[in-house]
Every structure is written in structure tokens, then in C-alpha cells.
Motif scaffolding. Structure first.
Motif: not given
Length: 160
Positions: A14, A16, A19, A23, A41
Motif C-alpha cells: 500500500s 505509494p 506505484v 506501473t 493492485t
């Protein structure tokens, strides 16, 4: 000129900071296989990748993620590696090997004796990485990659 310090950090999915990894991994799978990894996710939020059975670590430079990887419990004695990643701007620097070493250390500290993983047939750089890091393929590595399909690897850990 000084070289920026490399920080190894255990993080939750979780966080950040994960990310960029998700991606780029999604992009890689789309360009190589023309499909997505599904809902990364949701996978990453799974408790399977949380302590005590699993984990995720990132290599950071100046607080930015440049490489990482995760593991989860495969069976009582075995951890499964997942999502080994190096940021596209930082490849060919040995970072994936460093991620493997850090994951192996953490996995051994958690009491696992073996590591298992699979990689896709269109990832020759991953195959080369795992072979160079002492992982054993339980298949004939001379066969055409597409004939093999997913490429499994395994490694016995040297416990201290």
C-alpha cells in the motif's frame, strides 16, 4: 563526484513508493505479451505478500524507488519470488542481482530453506539473471523459450 547512497527498505504494497514498480511491470507485460498482469493492485494488497510469510523490498536512491521485488509463502519450506523489477532508467547496473541478494537474505531470515519462481518465455534477461545467481531450471534450458512456456527456477538456501 559522489555516488548516491542505496537504501534497502521493506515496504507494504500500500506504500505509494510501490506505484512506479507496478506501473513499469504492467507496461513490460503489455509490451512483451500483449496482456496485462491482471489486477496488480489487488495482488499487491494481498496478505500473502505481508509479513510474516511474505514481504516486499525496494532499493531507493534519494528516496526514489529504482528496483524491488516481493515474495510470498509457496509451501512451509519455500518462498516464491514475484515481481523482480528494475526501473527502466537504472538497468544494466546490477540492481536486480542486489534485489535478489536482499530478498534471499530476508527469506532465509524468515526460516525458508528454498526459493521458487517463474518467469515468462520472453524475458531472456530474467533467465540469465536467475542462472547467474545460482538458480536451477527444472527444464531443458536449450529448448525454445515458447515451447517451455513459463520458466520455473528453484534454489536451495544456505542457512547460517
Amino acid at each position: 563526484m559522489s555516488v548516491p547512497a542505496l537504501e534497502v527498505r521493506q515496504v507494504a504494497y500500500s506504500d505509494p513508493l510501490v506505484v512506479p514498480m507496478l506501473t513499469e511491470l504492467s507496461h513490460e507485460y503489455w509490451t512483451r505479451y500483449r496482456h496485462t498482469l491482471g489486477d496488480l493492485t489487488e495482488e499487491m494488497r494481498s496478505r500473502e505478500f505481508s509479513p510474516p510469510g511474505g514481504g516486499l523490498l525496494l532499493l531507493l536512491v534519494d528516496g526514489e524507488p529504482i528496483a524491488g521485488g516481493a515474495f510470498r509463502q509457496y509451501d512451509q519450506a519455500t518462498a516464491e519470488l514475484k515481481r523482480i523489477w528494475t526501473h527502466s532508467a537504472h538497468r544494466r547496473r546490477g540492481l536486480a542481482r542486489r534485489v535478489l541478494a536482499e530478498l534471499e537474505r530476508e527469506i532465509a531470515d524468515r526460516g525458508y530453506r528454498r526459493i521458487y519462481l517463474t518467469t515468462g518465455p520472453r524475458q531472456p534477461e530474467a533467465k540469465a539473471l536467475y542462472l547467474a545467481a545460482g538458480y536451477t531450471p527444472p527444464y531443458d534450458p536449450n529448448l525454445p523459450p515458447e515451447r517451455i512456456g513459463k520458466h520455473p527456477f528453484e534454489k536451495e538456501l544456505q542457512l547460517s
